[in-house]
Design an enzyme around this catalytic site. Structure first.
Site, PDB file in Angstrom:
ATOM      1  N   ASP A 321      27.227  57.448  37.114  1.00 50.56           N
ATOM      2  CA  ASP A 321      28.662  57.447  38.108  1.00 50.56           C
ATOM      3  C   ASP A 321      29.398  58.551  37.409  1.00 50.56           C
ATOM      4  OD1 ASP A 321      30.169  56.149  40.011  1.00 50.56           O
ATOM      5  OD2 ASP A 321      30.824  54.983  38.772  1.00 50.56           O
ATOM      6  N   ASP A 517      30.637  51.770  35.514  1.00 52.71           N
ATOM      7  CA  ASP A 517      31.884  50.813  34.771  1.00 52.71           C
ATOM      8  C   ASP A 517      32.074  49.885  35.341  1.00 52.71           C
ATOM      9  OD1 ASP A 517      32.423  50.883  37.512  1.00 52.71           O
ATOM     10  OD2 ASP A 517      34.611  52.476  36.659  1.00 52.71           O
TER      11      ASP A 517
HETATM   12  P1  ADP Z   1      33.720  57.345  42.547  1.00 55.40           P
HETATM   13  O1  ADP Z   1      33.734  55.989  41.302  1.00 55.40           O
HETATM   14  O2  ADP Z   1      32.227  57.589  41.733  1.00 55.40           O
HETATM   15  O3  ADP Z   1      33.736  57.963  42.627  1.00 55.40           O
HETATM   16  P2  ADP Z   1      34.239  55.805  44.962  1.00 55.40           P
HETATM   17  O4  ADP Z   1      32.975  54.993  46.054  1.00 55.40           O
HETATM   18  O5  ADP Z   1      34.788  54.316  43.798  1.00 55.40           O
HETATM   19  O6  ADP Z   1      33.022  56.765  44.548  1.00 55.40           O
HETATM   20  O7  ADP Z   1      35.539  56.466  45.190  1.00 55.40           O
HETATM   21  C1  ADP Z   1      34.916  57.557  46.984  1.00 55.40           C
HETATM   22  C2  ADP Z   1      36.294  58.262  46.997  1.00 55.40           C
HETATM   23  O8  ADP Z   1      36.917  57.335  48.267  1.00 55.40           O
HETATM   24  C3  ADP Z   1      36.554  58.335  45.710  1.00 55.40           C
HETATM   25  O9  ADP Z   1      36.654  59.513  45.436  1.00 55.40           O
HETATM   26  C4  ADP Z   1      38.478  57.915  47.093  1.00 55.40           C
HETATM   27  O10 ADP Z   1      38.018  60.036  47.702  1.00 55.40           O
HETATM   28  C5  ADP Z   1      37.604  57.325  47.707  1.00 55.40           C
HETATM   29  N1  ADP Z   1      38.257  56.158  48.129  1.00 55.40           N
HETATM   30  C6  ADP Z   1      37.929  54.906  47.786  1.00 55.40           C
HETATM   31  N2  ADP Z   1      38.704  54.177  47.451  1.00 55.40           N
HETATM   32  C7  ADP Z   1      39.963  54.629  47.567  1.00 55.40           C
HETATM   33  C8  ADP Z   1      41.847  54.133  47.239  1.00 55.40           C
HETATM   34  N3  ADP Z   1      42.166  52.764  46.889  1.00 55.40           N
HETATM   35  N4  ADP Z   1      42.723  54.361  46.890  1.00 55.40           N
HETATM   36  C9  ADP Z   1      42.604  56.111  47.431  1.00 55.40           C
HETATM   37  N5  ADP Z   1      41.190  57.210  47.647  1.00 55.40           N
HETATM   38  C10 ADP Z   1      39.628  55.948  47.371  1.00 55.40           C
HETATM   39 MG    MG Z   2      33.411  54.413  40.873  1.00 58.25          MG
END
Ligand code: ADP
Ligand code: MG
Length: 626
Positions: A321, A517
């Site tokens: 990830d 993570d």
């Molecule tokens: P990763 O851990 O691979 O970055 P996530 O699924 O956690 O993937 O998040 C994907 C995308 O969604 C992030 O890069 C961001 O653009 C958006 N995102 C998710 N949660 C939030 C949040 N709480 N605030 C702002 N952007 C978010």
């Molecule tokens: Mg993540």
């Protein structure tokens, strides 16, 4: 000594005494055949009850009989054909072997738990302004305040309320550089306060605190169980019947073909059974696995069992990830580009909407906002917060609808936004359906990630990165680390699906590991052949969903884990090779009548000692040089 070892010692002592008596009586007096049989039956019975009992228990439980079966057939047979002394001697040696096995296994386990004993013994509970009381850590309750003096172990998970200083977390993470702490910081139980007096508030009771959880994991990672299921079981299933078949052939064929001395061949067949008994080997396998697990935990890597250690050597693809794993997950604000408002206001709106999110982006925005703010907050009302995984968050702030997230969120809400070309992750903000600007943030790659990738590529293992972030960021990180394939803009469920796909495309015996993570990747961690979670400290989800936990937030811990796993399996294979070599030789010698039953079992003891010494090394497996 454990209870089992004590019982064994008594059995051996009593057997030995009876054996000497029988031997002396038959030596000095002329005894009848029947008297001799009875005299030797006594020590034989004492020495072999436990073995017969184990065998019967296994048969009742419908388990496959192990080396006990070989010993029972061999000694009972020898007894029946009048080789009383041999039968007793073989059983005696066999029991001594089991005794050594019991002692060395329990000592290995003990020294591992002792070596990494991070359980605190006491706590100083604050009872008044200047008074305190020493209590067992088990009695502490959340919200109580404790005092931690220099050199003391942190008794439970706490938050510092007074004082600054440094703590040593080596016992938990394997990281030897002390960490600076100040009020507001979390301290994990099992780490050591180095040089100043701290006051702290209890946040978790003893049972739920880090030290206790880690120790439970290590203690339950029973090398014997796991190793027996996978390695030794597979081995005995094949080995025992083959040996019995060989012995039968030895007993039956030669008398039919050329030699008329039937008894001699029965005896040789029985020696063959004793010679083939893999008792010595069976000790060294679980010892090596336990030793490997112990070495790993000293280096900050928790491995949940011997089977995982074995599987780890079969991993051929590592899936990572991005956010929080290969990168630090701590974003820095690069630029704030508002429309029709102050920069500060835009950041504040975003931070307020993210009030309750645990996403790394949310935490970074809150942090940046807190740092920037001059005057105290004007008490703005935030409600109706809705987090949309993979998109962002929606919230109502002072009655205005605020959306904070990626381009996908803006599209979904039907908001026209400025496409951002710069490198970095753009967090777009809209207020009441109007675009309000974006905040450009970026993350940095963890220092150990590069080292890990180099190592993996040198070992010819495939690397894949999955991320929910945009293509540009994904490409930058992946090309910097030379990762082979990248999948970007994934929704959390896409990650699960992709992982299933990777697993289907694998060849037989090649496994897929996922490194995440542990906070928002639990479903993927659980689906991989091996789930590796980073940052085991403070994250229950990671501790539970993962098979391997890297206590330190550093992916390069995987290098240590892989090296230890490989070394453990190598040691096990060496032991097997050596034991099988000696056994084959003995079987051949037995066939030609060149060894006695006592010699055969003594040779097995020799193999056992050498194997145990070889496994012993796994307990002290060194950390990789820098
Ligand atoms: P990763 O851990 O691979 O970055 P996530 O699924 O956690 O993937 O998040 C994907 C995308 O969604 C992030 O890069 C961001 O653009 C958006 N995102 C998710 N949660 C939030 C949040 N709480 N605030 C702002 N952007 C978010
Ligand atoms: Mg993540």
């Amino acid at each position: 000594m454990t209870e089992e070892a004590k019982t064994k010692a008594i059995e051996i002592g009593a057997g030995l005494l009876l054996c000497i008596t029988a031997w002396a009586v038959t030596f000095y007096y002329r005894t009848s055949r029947t008297a001799e049989t009875i005299l030797f039956l006594l020590p034989y019975a004492v020495l072999s009850v436990s073995t017969y009992w184990d065998l019967i228990r296994m048969l009742i439980r419908r388990k496959f009989p192990d080396e006990n079966l070989l010993m029972v057939i061999a000694t009972a047979g020898a007894f029946c054909i009048g080789r009383h002394r041999e039968a007793v001697a073989a059983m005696l040696f066999y029991q001594v072997g089991k005794f050594v096995e019991e002692i060395s296994l329990s000592r290995t386990r003990k020294s591992i738990t002792e070596y990494i004993d991070i359980r605190p013994e006491y706590a100083n509970l604050k009872t008044g302004r200047n008074t305190e009381k020493i209590v067992p850590p088990q009695e502490l309750k959340p919200r109580q305040v404790i005092v931690i003096r220099p050199g003391e172990k942190i008794p439970v998970d706490v938050v510092v309320t007074l004082g600054t200083g440094t703590v040593d977390m080596k016992a938990l993470t394997g990281e030897s550089t002390p960490r600076a702490v100040r009020p507001g910081d979390h301290l994990y139980s099992g780490s050591i306060n180095l040089n100043s007096v701290l006051e702290a508030r209890v946040v978790r009771c003893y049972e739920d605190s880090t030290a206790e959880k880690i120790m439970k994991l290590v203690e339950n990672a029973d090398g014997r169980k796991a190793a027996n299921i996978r390695f030794a079981d597979r081995f005995t299933r094949l080995y025992t019947p083959i040996v019995i078949l060989l012995a039968l052939l030895t007993v039956l064929l030669p008398p039919m073909m050329f030699d008329k001395d039937r008894m001699e061949w029965v005896y040789r067949g029985l020696i063959l059974l004793v010679a083939a008994c893999p008792c010595g080997l069976m000790v060294s396998i679980p010892m090596a696995f336990l030793g490997g697990i112990g070495s790993a935990s000293r280096q900050g890597v928790l491995i949940k069992g011997g089977a995982i250690l074995e599987k780890l050597t079969q991993v051929d693809t590592f899936v990572f990830d991005k956010t929080g794993t290969l990168t630090e997950g701590v974003f820095h604000v690069r630029r704030i580009v508002p429309r029709n408002m102050e920069e500060e206001t835009l950041l504040e709106l975003a931070a307020l909407a993210e009030t309750y999110s645990t996403h790394p982006i949310a935490m970074s925005l809150r942090e940046a906002c807190a740092r920037q703010k001059q005057r105290p907050d004007g008490r703005r009302k935030v409600n109706d917060i809705e987090e949309i995984p993979g998109y962002g968050v929606k919230a109502r702030i002072d009655g205005h609808e605020v959306c904070v997230g990626n381009e996908r969120l803006m599209n979904q809400q039907g908001i026209f936004y400025d496409p951002v070309k710069e490198a970095g992750t753009a967090v777009h903000v809209s207020v009441d359906g109007e675009y309000a600007g974006y905040i450009l943030i970026s993350d940095i790659i963890r220092p150990g990630a590069e080292r890990l990738m180099k190592w993996l590529h040198r070992k010819n293992l495939s690397t894949i990165m999955l991320t929910g972030d945009n293509e540009r960021v994904a490409e930058t990180v992946a090309s910097g680390l030379k990762i082979e394939s990248v999948y970007a803009e994934l929704m959390p469920e896409d990650k699960v699906e992709l992982l299933e796909e990777f697993r289907e495309n694998q060849m037989e015996g090649e496994l897929v590991a996922f490194v995440g993570d542990g906070i928002n990747d639990a479903p993927v961690l659980a689906r991989a052949d091996i789930g590796i979670a980073m940052g085991g400290l403070g994250s229950d989800v990671a501790l539970e969903a993962a098979d391997i936990i890297l206590m330190e937030d550093e992916p390069s811990g995987i290098i240590n884990a892989m090296r230890i796993a490989r070394a453990t399996l190598r040691s096990v294979r060496q032991n097997m090779g050596f034991a099988i070599g000696v056994k084959t030789l003995l079987i051949v010698l037995a066939f030609f009548g060149l060894v006695t039953m006592q010699n055969a079992i003594a040779a097995d003891m020799g193999v056992m000692v050498i194997n145990i010494l070889n496994s012993f090394w796994m307990m002290k497996y060194p950390e990789q040089g820098v």
